[in-house]
Structure formats: structure tokens, C-alpha cells
Design a protein around this motif. Structure first.
Motif, PDB file in Angstrom:
ATOM      1  N   ASN A 165       0.823  -1.211   0.000  1.00 51.96           N
ATOM      2  CA  ASN A 165       0.000   0.000   0.000  1.00 51.96           C
ATOM      3  C   ASN A 165       0.855   1.259   0.000  1.00 51.96           C
ATOM      4  N   GLU A 200       2.355   1.841  -3.412  1.00 55.53           N
ATOM      5  CA  GLU A 200       1.324   2.376  -4.306  1.00 55.53           C
ATOM      6  C   GLU A 200       1.043   3.847  -3.979  1.00 55.53           C
ATOM      7  N   PHE A 201       1.086   4.187  -2.694  1.00 52.75           N
ATOM      8  CA  PHE A 201       0.876   5.569  -2.271  1.00 52.75           C
ATOM      9  C   PHE A 201       1.900   6.500  -2.917  1.00 52.75           C
ATOM     10  N   GLU A 233       3.193   6.336  -5.679  1.00 49.44           N
ATOM     11  CA  GLU A 233       2.900   6.497  -7.103  1.00 49.44           C
ATOM     12  C   GLU A 233       1.615   7.295  -7.334  1.00 49.44           C
ATOM     13  N   SER A 234       0.921   7.633  -6.261  1.00 44.99           N
ATOM     14  CA  SER A 234      -0.418   8.202  -6.386  1.00 44.99           C
ATOM     15  C   SER A 234      -0.428   9.732  -6.412  1.00 44.99           C
ATOM     16  N   GLU A 235      -1.568  10.261  -6.843  1.00 50.97           N
ATOM     17  CA  GLU A 235      -1.784  11.702  -6.819  1.00 50.97           C
ATOM     18  C   GLU A 235      -1.869  12.216  -5.381  1.00 50.97           C
ATOM     19  N   TRP A 236      -2.319  11.375  -4.466  1.00 53.94           N
ATOM     20  CA  TRP A 236      -2.375  11.767  -3.053  1.00 53.94           C
ATOM     21  C   TRP A 236      -0.984  12.155  -2.564  1.00 53.94           C
TER      22      TRP A 236
END
Length: 86
Positions: free
Chosen positions: A40, A43-44, A46-49
Motif C-alpha cells: 500500500n 502504491e501511495f 505512485e499516487s496523486e495523493w
């Protein structure tokens, strides 16, 4: 017009953003590769968040990801050496 309360709340949000990024970095560096929290966290990053939170605290997201990858690689090498010595 900004009030003192608005300023304090914004500082609180910046601290929260920094804490979220810090915890995700620890998960990436310390947890086993197949651990759900580590997946997780990866993935974070790589995220827009992540990019939004990094922008909020004036952090270069690409620089952090590069440093995290370098540190993760050196951490794995050190861990293998310590295992071999023991």
C-alpha cells in the motif's frame, strides 16, 4: 482575510501530511516486500495523493522517491551482510 485559527489549522494539516509521508516511507523501508502495508505504501508513492501532500509541505516528490529507492537498496545490502555475519 486569514485568521490565526486558519493559520494554526493549516500548520496542523502540514504536520499531518508530513506524518503520513513519513509513515509510508518507514513501511517501504522496514516491512517485508509482500507485506500488505508495504505494498500500500509503495502504491501511495505512485499516487496523486502523495504528490498533493508533497506539494502541501513543499517537498520534491521525485527527489524523495529517488532517495527512498536508494536507501531501500542500501538497507537490503546491510541486512544481508548482518544476516551473513550472524
Amino acid at each position: 482575510m486569514s485568521t490565526v485559527v486558519d493559520t494554526v489549522e493549516f500548520i496542523g494539516y502540514k504536520k499531518l501530511a508530513a506524518a503520513i509521508i513519513r509513515l509510508a516511507a518507514v513501511d517501504v523501508l522496514k516491512l517485508p516486500e509482500r507485506h500488505a502495508y508495504r505494498i500500500n505504501a509503495e502504491e501511495f508513492f505512485e499516487s496523486e495523493w502523495f504528490y498533493g501532500l508533497a506539494d502541501l509541505i513543499d517537498l520534491d516528490p521525485d527527489c524523495l522517491r529517488d532517495k527512498l529507492l536508494d536507501h531501500k537498496t542500501s538497507y537490503k545490502r546491510r541486512e544481508r551482510r548482518e544476516t551473513a555475519i550472524a
